[in-house]
Write an enzyme that holds these catalytic residues in place. Structure first.
Site, short mmCIF file in Angstrom:
data_model
loop_
_atom_site.label_atom_id
_atom_site.label_comp_id
_atom_site.label_asym_id
_atom_site.label_seq_id
_atom_site.Cartn_x
_atom_site.Cartn_y
_atom_site.Cartn_z
N VAL A 1 0.84 -1.20 0.00
CA VAL A 1 0.00 0.00 0.00
C VAL A 1 0.87 1.25 0.00
O VAL A 1 0.64 2.20 -0.74
CB VAL A 1 -0.93 0.01 1.23
CG1 VAL A 1 -1.63 1.36 1.35
CG2 VAL A 1 -1.94 -1.11 1.13
N ALA A 2 1.88 1.25 0.83
CA ALA A 2 2.71 2.44 0.96
C ALA A 2 3.56 2.68 -0.28
O ALA A 2 3.79 3.81 -0.68
CB ALA A 2 3.59 2.32 2.19
N GLU B 1 -0.28 5.27 -6.05
CA GLU B 1 -1.58 5.08 -6.70
C GLU B 1 -1.98 6.32 -7.49
O GLU B 1 -1.50 7.43 -7.22
CB GLU B 1 -2.67 4.74 -5.68
CG GLU B 1 -2.89 5.80 -4.65
CD GLU B 1 -2.11 5.51 -3.37
OE1 GLU B 1 -2.63 5.80 -2.31
OE2 GLU B 1 -1.00 4.99 -3.46
N ASP C 1 0.13 32.19 -40.08
CA ASP C 1 -0.60 32.77 -41.19
C ASP C 1 -0.34 34.28 -41.15
O ASP C 1 -0.34 34.86 -40.08
CB ASP C 1 -2.08 32.43 -40.98
CG ASP C 1 -2.99 33.31 -41.79
OD1 ASP C 1 -2.94 33.22 -43.01
OD2 ASP C 1 -3.76 34.08 -41.18
N ASN D 1 8.49 6.46 -2.48
CA ASN D 1 7.93 5.12 -2.30
C ASN D 1 9.01 4.06 -2.38
O ASN D 1 8.99 3.07 -1.67
CB ASN D 1 6.82 4.86 -3.31
CG ASN D 1 5.56 5.62 -2.96
OD1 ASN D 1 5.30 5.86 -1.79
ND2 ASN D 1 4.79 6.01 -3.94
N ASN E 1 2.15 6.80 4.12
CA ASN E 1 1.48 6.93 2.83
C ASN E 1 0.56 8.14 2.84
O ASN E 1 0.50 8.91 1.89
CB ASN E 1 0.66 5.66 2.60
CG ASN E 1 0.19 5.54 1.18
OD1 ASN E 1 0.95 5.82 0.28
ND2 ASN E 1 -1.05 5.14 0.99
N ASP F 1 2.54 11.26 0.81
CA ASP F 1 2.28 11.04 -0.62
C ASP F 1 1.48 12.16 -1.25
O ASP F 1 1.82 12.68 -2.29
CB ASP F 1 1.53 9.72 -0.84
CG ASP F 1 2.49 8.62 -1.21
OD1 ASP F 1 3.70 8.87 -1.08
OD2 ASP F 1 2.04 7.55 -1.64
#
Ligand code: ADP
Ligand code: MG
Length: 990
Positions: A377-378, A382, A424, A785, A813, A817
């Site tokens: 998870v850590a 994600e 142009d 991470n 986390n 994060d």
């Protein structure tokens, strides 16, 4: 069969309402369609419902019904179909599917729509029908609701892992742990939902701007209607620049050309023809007697009756068929998705290794499992694609504040990679203010004075006469609409070029209202691809007269006589030379020069045998902001090329005064030689040219494609109808939003709301900043991470106790994060970003060298935490506490290093401060202190009290890691890769 049983009257008690039944209709949709058409021809404006299932016919008409007439018409239809045409239908509700109107004569569509080819639909009928048919709008993507986004957060891998972890906690007696884990899930999902929802709202607003009204005719009255209010049967007017608002069958067309790229992909405009009759199964691209929603009129004029609106249009059906409401992922989003998948695999392996080593060492299974899951998870960053979405959305919002409207998400990142910008000339580099400032007539070159051309310089009657003839002819050869009011005043609707000519004529004392009334227009041959002139056939006193104006070379080549002192004589070689010399001299002063000639009568398609009248030179001042803008772009390593329909002398003069190229010599290529050129040769050529002159729209497109063929990322700016194909083909099409045409805005990816070219510089800068910021966020997330993975893996290899408990990993986390990562995405643009060449668009967002650097970051941080953990003794919670706080602090400090592109904190010191990051880091650090001081959280996280020694150790870990990273970064910065264009510089022509 008798008439009675053929058609039975069911109900006719209510006036204006008639219900009939015809058994013969059952199961015959074609016949039902024919009946509907027949009713409409007998009772225009009626509403008809014919059912091929029940055989019932219902006719309603507000103004009452001639029942006998309607019945007779239906009987005719039932017995033999309509005379002169095949059966047709009002709408899908009758025929059970879209009717092939391209296979029917135009009258069928008019009739079936209950319309009239001159008067259009009855206004009251139109209103009633709108209620029934619904608004003429396409369904659009609604941003996902907060609940939907939140639910999706719960479906992610980390959440699933946390769920397992909570279950494990429950089974091993840790109810409090399970509750905390669920709390972590809720907080994470809440934050993600909030940011994603904001981003999605920004993105959903991308294409928003109000559609311009369309010209239509109802009850014989010309109107300007909101396109959403159009209904089948409406008569719409098509003119250059019209965005076709619905699918419609042409009932009239004259030289009508339409850009259908949006629908068929065909880049060049296609010719339309009312009278063409096609097979039922003709391809969309071949349906030359129809116009379709989403396409744009590029030339000529036309009138069409609407046959399908909103979702029933071809583009509406395409949209629903492809389910293309949600835009595809942008390249960066895709890349980040890929990075995420790779990291999941790598981290999965690390977790498995930690787990396996622990098992081999005989550690208890359940606690091992919980550790492994917490680590996963850590350590899995994600929502990486969401990082891209959020950062891109922030970029878009920032651009909007600068009046730069981005219409596609991926345009932001493409802008950051732009290498060439095609500009142009008319309308983009120059404004649309034009005035006639020089004339060459009767052998004299005249400059405009403050009195226009009526002053001293037109002293002699001979000269005045020549100027008068020239200006009158130029005014008559006009594409502009000259409307004469009853009170004698005149309104002009037309391009800047035409307006400038007409203004000069008026100033000279010509009553242009009377002029165009005296010589009415019989036919007009407009400009077209490869045709830079306008011819008008006029009815004159002694018969017809053809007046021509346009590109001097084109017009002079078709002249064999000249007007000299009031009489016509054959043109001599020295006349041509004098005209061309005058042309060069005007063009050298950056004027747009047009030649003017006329002829008595004849076929306007054959323009030979003209009498040369002279030249007009039109001044078109450069937008003041352009020169500094070009300088900025050059400094940013972006090449600018000018693409124009004007001749090379004019183009050269403009380019010169602009400083178009960042080198002394300008290279000009005159198109015309460009047509039919081998794409490969053209490709080799385009890299070395700064100015493309006398370019037609198809050549404009060819140039853009050739540049792309050389591997360049090309942006193209434009304002005109003729710029459409090139804008669309370019990687980023940039349209002038204020003075530009709807067509240009519609196909562009970026719209400059105020026409300020500085917007391009801003857009490129923000595009680059967005790309750089995504890289920063990535470096931070992946690096920190990795540090956690390294710490846990290292401990298990060394056989020490677990440095961090599952709860600590989860807290890590949560604390480090999210907020620093979001704040890094908000980094203000680096001022130096525009002093560097663009990044290589084909390179991955993180290459191998980047990954190596990021792993190095992770090793240093993880290693420092490990050292602190080991030094502080293996027993008791003290080591863990020190490692936990040390790691968090080191990660927070690392966020500052990530502001730089590759190195450490020192590299970033010259940059503008990122207040968001300061706040995020301070907040997270405060959270750590709070967690340590509150007994409850200390208990849940299993933290020991920290004394002065522990504090020193924590600071040692954080500062040590930061210092070490600084040293390593400095040592390796010399071996950094050179940016892309230096490896492959622009070829210099010698
Ligand atoms: P640009 O590509 O620079 O925007 P345009 O497409 O407007 O230029 O014009 C290209 C050429 O077409 C001009 O140089 C001129 O020769 C011719 N032209 C433009 N407008 C007119 C007009 N109203 N009447 C006749 N010729 C025109
Ligand atoms: Mg233009």
């Amino acid at each position: 069969m008798s008439a009675e049983t053929l058609l039975r009257r069911v109900h006719d008690a209510v006036p204006g309402r008639l219900r009939l039944r015809a058994e013969r209709l059952r199961g015959r949709a074609e016949l039902a369609a024919a009946v509907a058409g027949a009713v409409l021809s007998a009772a225009p404006g009626a509403r008809v419902d014919v059912s091929a299932v029940t055989g019932s016919v219902l006719v309603r008409r507000d103004g009452g019904l001639d029942v006998e007439l309607v019945e007779a018409a239906i009987r005719d239809a039932l017995e033999g179909g309509l005379p002169g045409g095949r059966p047709h239908a009002l709408s899908a509700s009758v025929a059970g599917g879209a009717e092939p109107w391209h296979a029917r004569p135009s009258g069928a569509a008019v009739l079936a729509g209950g319309s009239d080819r001159h008067l259009g639909l009855d206004a009251s009928v139109a209103e009633a029908r709108l209620a029934e048919a619904g608004a003429n709008v396409l369904p659009r993507a609604e941003p996902r609701s907060a609940a939907a986004i939140a639910l999706q957060q719960l479906e992610t891998l980390p959440v699933a892992l946390l769920g397992v972890s909570a279950l494990l906690a429950l089974f091993t007696g840790g109810v409090a742990d399970a509750v905390v884990i669920l709390g972590v899930v809720a907080i994470n999902a809440g934050i993600a939902t909030f940011t994603e929802r904001n981003a999605e709202r920004t993105i959903a607003g991308l294409a928003d701007y109000a559609p311009r009204p369309v010209e239509a005719v109802r009850s014989g009255v010309p109107l300007r209607l909101d396109p959403a209010g159009l209904v089948p049967g409406d008569l719409v007017v098509l003119a250059p620049g019209t965005l076709v608002p619905a699918d419609a069958r042409l009932v009239f067309s004259e030289n009508l050309t339409v850009d259908e790229a949006a629908l068929t992909g065909e880049a060049m405009p296609v010719q339309k023809d009312t009278d063409a009759l096609l097979a039922d199964d003709a391809l969309l691209a071949d349906r030359s007697n129809m116009v379709f929603r989403g396409t744009a009129v590029t030339g000529g004029r036309g009138l069409a009756v609407v046959v399908a609106t909103g979702p029933d249009t071809e583009i509406g059906r395409l949209q629903s068929m492809l389910g293309s409401l949600t835009p595809p992922q942008t390249p960066i989003q895709r890349q980040l998705g890929e990075v995420e998948r790779e990291l999941v695999v790598v981290n999965g392996l690390i977790c498995a290794a930690v787990f396996a080593i622990g098992l081999a060492r005989g550690q208890p299974l359940v606690s091992l499992l919980r550790s492994a899951i917490s680590l996963a998870v850590a350590a899995i960053p994600e929502g990486l694609p969401a990082v891209a979405t959020t950062t891109l959305a922030l970029g878009i919002r920032e651009m909007r504040g600068r009046k730069v409207h981005v219409r596609r998400l991926d345009a932001v990142e493409t802008l950051g990679a732009v290498e060439v910008i095609g500009l142009d000339k008319t309308g983009t580099l120059t404004g649309l203010a034009m005035s006639l400032s020089a004339i060459h007539a009767g052998g004299d070159l005249l400059a405009r004075s403050e009195h226009g051309f009526a002053g001293e310089e037109c002293g002699t009657p001979k000269v005045r006469r020549a100027v008068r003839d020239l200006l009158a002819a130029a005014a008559l050869a006009s594409e502009a609409e000259i409307l004469r009011r009853p009170d004698g005043s005149v309104d002009v609707i037309g391009s800047a070029t035409e307006t400038a000519i007409l203004d000069a004529a008026r100033e000279f004392g010509i009553d242009i209202g009377a002029l165009v009334a005296a010589e009415p227009m019989l036919a007009l041959v407009p400009r077209a691809d490869g045709r830079k002139r306008v011819s008008a056939l006029r009815r004159a006193a002694g018969g017809a007269r053809l007046v021509v104006k346009g590109d001097p070379v084109e017009v002079l080549a078709r002249s064999d006589r000249i007007l000299d002192a009031g009489s016509v004589r054959p043109i001599r070689e020295e006349d041509r030379r004098a005209a061309m010399a005058a042309n060069e001299s005007m063009a050298g002063r950056a004027l747009r020069v047009l030649g003017v000639a006329d002829r008595e009568g004849g076929d306007p398609k054959d323009e030979g045998g003209l009498t040369w009248l002279g030249l007009v030179g039109i001044e078109n001042p450069i937008r003041p902001e352009v020169t500094p803008v070009l300088e900025r772009l050059h400094r940013a390593g972006i090449r600018t090329v000018m693409i124009t329909g004007d001749q090379s002398a004019t183009a050269y003069a403009v380019a010169r005064s602009l400083g178009l190229a960042d080198q002394p010599d300008l290279r000009v290529l005159e198109a015309g030689r460009l047509a039919g050129m081998d794409p490969e040769v053209l490709g080799a050529l385009v890299d070395g040219v700064d100015v493309f002159a006398r370019v037609s729209p198809s050549e404009k497109l060819a140039i853009v494609r050739a540049l792309q063929g050389r591997g360049r990322i090309v942006a193209m700016t434009g304002d005109g109808i003729n710029d459409g194909p090139a804008l669309k083909a370019a990687h980023v099409g940039v349209a002038m939003g204020a003075d530009g045409t709807d067509v240009a805005r519609e196909v562009a990816d970026v719209v400059l709301a105020t026409d300020d070219l500085q917007g391009i510089v801003d857009a490129v800068r923000l595009g680059r900043a967005t790309y750089a910021n995504i890289r920063k966020v990535l470096r931070f997330l992946v690096g920190t991470n990795a540090s956690e993975s390294f710490l846990m893996l290292g401990a298990s290899v060394l056989g020490t106790r677990e440095p961090l408990s599952p709860m600590q990993l989860l807290m890590l986390n949560l604390a480090t994060d999210v907020f620093p990562a979001l704040a890094l995405g908000l980094e203000p643009p680096d001022p130096r970003a525009m002093d560097r060449p663009p990044h290589d668009p084909s390179a991955p967002i993180l290459d191998v060298a980047d990954f190596r650097r990021i792993l190095r970051d992770g090793l240093v941080i993880g290693g420092s935490a490990m050292a602190g953990f080991l030094m502080d003794g293996r027993a008791g919670p003290r080591g863990s506490t020190v490692a936990f706080h040390g790691l968090v602090l080191a990660q927070l400090l690392h966020a500052f290093a990530c502001r730089g592109d590759t190195g450490g904190v020192i590299e970033t010191l010259g940059k503008p401060a990122n207040q968001h990051l300061r706040a995020a880091v301070a907040g997270c650090a405060g959270l750590q202190v709070a967690v340590q001081l509150l007994p409850a959280s200390r208990r849940v996280l299993g933290l020991a009290p920290v004394g002065p020694g522990g504090l020193l150790a924590i600071l040692g870990i954080a500062l040590g890691a930061t210092l070490l990273n600084e040293v390593v970064a400095a040592a390796s910065s010399r071996s950094a890769r050179p940016p892309h264009p230096e490896a492959e510089p622009w070829p210099k022509l010698t």
